[in-house]
Design an enzyme around this catalytic site. Sequence first.
Site, PDB file in Angstrom:
ATOM      1  N   TRP A  31      -7.279   6.851   2.539  1.00 32.09           N
ATOM      2  CA  TRP A  31      -7.752   5.651   3.242  1.00 32.09           C
ATOM      3  C   TRP A  31      -6.584   5.118   4.068  1.00 32.09           C
ATOM      4  O   TRP A  31      -5.462   5.035   3.574  1.00 32.09           O
ATOM      5  CB  TRP A  31      -8.220   4.601   2.213  1.00 32.09           C
ATOM      6  CG  TRP A  31      -9.091   3.534   2.800  1.00 32.09           C
ATOM      7  CD1 TRP A  31      -8.670   2.489   3.554  1.00 32.09           C
ATOM      8  CD2 TRP A  31     -10.512   3.401   2.681  1.00 32.09           C
ATOM      9  NE1 TRP A  31      -9.734   1.710   3.922  1.00 32.09           N
ATOM     10  CE2 TRP A  31     -10.869   2.241   3.397  1.00 32.09           C
ATOM     11  CE3 TRP A  31     -11.493   4.147   2.034  1.00 32.09           C
ATOM     12  CZ2 TRP A  31     -12.197   1.804   3.485  1.00 32.09           C
ATOM     13  CZ3 TRP A  31     -12.804   3.705   2.129  1.00 32.09           C
ATOM     14  CH2 TRP A  31     -13.149   2.557   2.846  1.00 32.09           C
ATOM     15  N   SER A  65      -6.735   3.944  -2.350  1.00 29.79           N
ATOM     16  CA  SER A  65      -5.623   3.451  -3.168  1.00 29.79           C
ATOM     17  C   SER A  65      -6.024   3.282  -4.627  1.00 29.79           C
ATOM     18  O   SER A  65      -5.209   3.499  -5.532  1.00 29.79           O
ATOM     19  CB  SER A  65      -5.125   2.116  -2.609  1.00 29.79           C
ATOM     20  OG  SER A  65      -4.482   2.339  -1.388  1.00 29.79           O
ATOM     21  N   GLU A  67      -7.762   5.089  -6.398  1.00 27.47           N
ATOM     22  CA  GLU A  67      -7.708   6.382  -7.099  1.00 27.47           C
ATOM     23  C   GLU A  67      -6.269   6.841  -7.349  1.00 27.47           C
ATOM     24  O   GLU A  67      -6.041   7.854  -8.017  1.00 27.47           O
ATOM     25  CB  GLU A  67      -8.468   7.452  -6.310  1.00 27.47           C
ATOM     26  CG  GLU A  67      -9.983   7.326  -6.362  1.00 27.47           C
ATOM     27  CD  GLU A  67     -10.530   6.134  -5.581  1.00 27.47           C
ATOM     28  OE1 GLU A  67     -10.091   5.943  -4.420  1.00 27.47           O
ATOM     29  OE2 GLU A  67     -11.374   5.398  -6.115  1.00 27.47           O
ATOM     30  N   CYS A  89      -2.270   2.283   1.315  1.00 34.27           N
ATOM     31  CA  CYS A  89      -2.183   1.161   2.262  1.00 34.27           C
ATOM     32  C   CYS A  89      -3.508   0.414   2.238  1.00 34.27           C
ATOM     33  O   CYS A  89      -4.538   0.983   2.575  1.00 34.27           O
ATOM     34  CB  CYS A  89      -1.880   1.691   3.657  1.00 34.27           C
ATOM     35  SG  CYS A  89      -1.923   0.399   4.915  1.00 34.27           S
ATOM     36  N   VAL A  90      -3.444  -0.825   1.799  1.00 32.65           N
ATOM     37  CA  VAL A  90      -4.649  -1.654   1.769  1.00 32.65           C
ATOM     38  C   VAL A  90      -4.504  -2.728   2.840  1.00 32.65           C
ATOM     39  O   VAL A  90      -3.462  -3.385   2.931  1.00 32.65           O
ATOM     40  CB  VAL A  90      -4.851  -2.303   0.380  1.00 32.65           C
ATOM     41  CG1 VAL A  90      -6.264  -2.866   0.273  1.00 32.65           C
ATOM     42  CG2 VAL A  90      -4.602  -1.307  -0.734  1.00 32.65           C
ATOM     43  N   THR A  95     -13.935  -9.387   3.055  1.00 35.75           N
ATOM     44  CA  THR A  95     -14.380  -9.772   1.712  1.00 35.75           C
ATOM     45  C   THR A  95     -13.188  -9.786   0.750  1.00 35.75           C
ATOM     46  O   THR A  95     -12.098  -9.317   1.106  1.00 35.75           O
ATOM     47  CB  THR A  95     -15.419  -8.752   1.182  1.00 35.75           C
ATOM     48  OG1 THR A  95     -14.723  -7.535   0.872  1.00 35.75           O
ATOM     49  CG2 THR A  95     -16.517  -8.477   2.213  1.00 35.75           C
ATOM     50  N   HIS A  97     -12.589  -7.876  -1.505  1.00 33.31           N
ATOM     51  CA  HIS A  97     -12.322  -6.522  -1.969  1.00 33.31           C
ATOM     52  C   HIS A  97     -10.822  -6.204  -1.975  1.00 33.31           C
ATOM     53  O   HIS A  97     -10.300  -5.588  -2.895  1.00 33.31           O
ATOM     54  CB  HIS A  97     -13.067  -5.554  -1.044  1.00 33.31           C
ATOM     55  CG  HIS A  97     -13.369  -4.234  -1.665  1.00 33.31           C
ATOM     56  ND1 HIS A  97     -12.813  -3.068  -1.230  1.00 33.31           N
ATOM     57  CD2 HIS A  97     -14.170  -3.900  -2.691  1.00 33.31           C
ATOM     58  CE1 HIS A  97     -13.255  -2.063  -1.953  1.00 33.31           C
ATOM     59  NE2 HIS A  97     -14.084  -2.545  -2.856  1.00 33.31           N
ATOM     60  N   TYR A 122       6.282   2.568  -6.624  1.00 30.00           N
ATOM     61  CA  TYR A 122       5.204   1.769  -6.049  1.00 30.00           C
ATOM     62  C   TYR A 122       5.263   1.792  -4.516  1.00 30.00           C
ATOM     63  O   TYR A 122       6.039   1.050  -3.906  1.00 30.00           O
ATOM     64  CB  TYR A 122       5.352   0.344  -6.581  1.00 30.00           C
ATOM     65  CG  TYR A 122       4.292  -0.625  -6.159  1.00 30.00           C
ATOM     66  CD1 TYR A 122       3.010  -0.554  -6.694  1.00 30.00           C
ATOM     67  CD2 TYR A 122       4.573  -1.643  -5.252  1.00 30.00           C
ATOM     68  CE1 TYR A 122       2.034  -1.472  -6.328  1.00 30.00           C
ATOM     69  CE2 TYR A 122       3.604  -2.566  -4.881  1.00 30.00           C
ATOM     70  CZ  TYR A 122       2.344  -2.477  -5.432  1.00 30.00           C
ATOM     71  OH  TYR A 122       1.378  -3.386  -5.072  1.00 30.00           O
ATOM     72  N   ARG A 136       5.678  -1.164   9.004  1.00 32.33           N
ATOM     73  CA  ARG A 136       6.310  -0.638   7.785  1.00 32.33           C
ATOM     74  C   ARG A 136       6.124   0.870   7.616  1.00 32.33           C
ATOM     75  O   ARG A 136       6.490   1.427   6.591  1.00 32.33           O
ATOM     76  CB  ARG A 136       5.726  -1.384   6.570  1.00 32.33           C
ATOM     77  CG  ARG A 136       6.191  -2.832   6.516  1.00 32.33           C
ATOM     78  CD  ARG A 136       5.280  -3.705   5.686  1.00 32.33           C
ATOM     79  NE  ARG A 136       5.786  -5.076   5.611  1.00 32.33           N
ATOM     80  CZ  ARG A 136       5.636  -5.999   6.579  1.00 32.33           C
ATOM     81  NH1 ARG A 136       4.997  -5.693   7.714  1.00 32.33           N
ATOM     82  NH2 ARG A 136       6.131  -7.212   6.436  1.00 32.33           N
TER      83      ARG A 136
HETATM   84  C1  DLZ Z   1     -13.271   0.496  -0.181  1.00 38.70           C
HETATM   85  C2  DLZ Z   1     -11.894   0.338   0.361  1.00 38.70           C
HETATM   86  C3  DLZ Z   1     -11.586  -0.656   1.294  1.00 38.70           C
HETATM   87  C4  DLZ Z   1     -12.606  -1.629   1.788  1.00 38.70           C
HETATM   88  N1  DLZ Z   1     -10.379  -0.778   1.824  1.00 38.70           N
HETATM   89  C5  DLZ Z   1      -9.398   0.079   1.430  1.00 38.70           C
HETATM   90  C6  DLZ Z   1      -8.097  -0.025   1.978  1.00 38.70           C
HETATM   91  O1  DLZ Z   1      -7.800  -0.836   2.841  1.00 38.70           O
HETATM   92  N2  DLZ Z   1      -7.163   0.860   1.524  1.00 38.70           N
HETATM   93  C7  DLZ Z   1      -7.433   1.813   0.562  1.00 38.70           C
HETATM   94  O2  DLZ Z   1      -6.526   2.562   0.194  1.00 38.70           O
HETATM   95  N3  DLZ Z   1      -8.675   1.923   0.065  1.00 38.70           N
HETATM   96  C8  DLZ Z   1      -9.655   1.104   0.462  1.00 38.70           C
HETATM   97  N4  DLZ Z   1     -10.904   1.217  -0.039  1.00 38.70           N
HETATM   98  C9  DLZ Z   1     -11.200   2.349  -0.968  1.00 38.70           C
HETATM   99  C10 DLZ Z   1     -10.813   2.087  -2.436  1.00 38.70           C
HETATM  100  O3  DLZ Z   1      -9.430   2.210  -2.646  1.00 38.70           O
HETATM  101  C11 DLZ Z   1     -11.523   3.126  -3.339  1.00 38.70           C
HETATM  102  O4  DLZ Z   1     -11.282   4.405  -2.827  1.00 38.70           O
HETATM  103  C12 DLZ Z   1     -13.037   2.901  -3.391  1.00 38.70           C
HETATM  104  O5  DLZ Z   1     -13.317   1.577  -3.781  1.00 38.70           O
HETATM  105  C13 DLZ Z   1     -13.699   3.886  -4.384  1.00 38.70           C
HETATM  106  O6  DLZ Z   1     -13.155   3.708  -5.698  1.00 38.70           O
END
Ligand code: DLZ
Length: 163
Positions: A31, A65, A67, A89-90, A95, A97, A122, A136
């Site tokens: 992701w 992330s 996983e 990277c999130v 939302t 989430h 980390y 970054r």
């Molecule tokens: C679902 C989701 C969302 C909305 N955003 C991110 C993100 O910005 N970065 C990331 O690594 N993963 C994201 N995911 C996926 C979740 O980490 C995960 O793969 C799903 O919720 C399935 O468990």
Amino acid sequence: MATAMHNLSDYDASTIPSAEGMRFGIVVADWNDKYTYAMAQAAVDTLQKHGAKASNIQLKHVPGSFELIYGVANMMKTHSVDAIIAIGCVIRGDTPHFDYICQGTTQGLADLNCHGEIPVIYGLLTCETAQQAEERCGGRLGNKGTECAVTAIKMVDYGNEPS
Ligand code: DLZ
């Protein structure tokens, strides 16, 4: 801390122990791959720069992330590496989430670190915007992957020190 004062890629290379003979795992989330792959590449480059052999670096992919926890736990069980770098990277969306993924992933990785078997590094970027991620992952604040690789080498060396 990645501030204007600190570049994630800046470190004193002369103080880093040799990584020759050390074995590393990298678990990278797909992701936001534009950012996570740049971090993973920087981590590999830095490990090799300090003497790690390519054959001693295992790279595994997980979907997101969240996983990373399973991916790291799974790799730990193989006893085939001396440290594992978790890279994700999130980026905040519309939302809550973002908060759940950041908290859950961070807690899960911290729990794995508590086992004390091998260090878990980390490498989760938790960003409000894509620009923060950009900065970054090779941008003006360096690359988080470099910082993680240096930390991994230091932690393996820490574990090798006589008690
Ligand atoms: C679902 C989701 C969302 C909305 N955003 C991110 C993100 O910005 N970065 C990331 O690594 N993963 C994201 N995911 C996926 C979740 O980490 C995960 O793969 C799903 O919720 C399935 O468990």
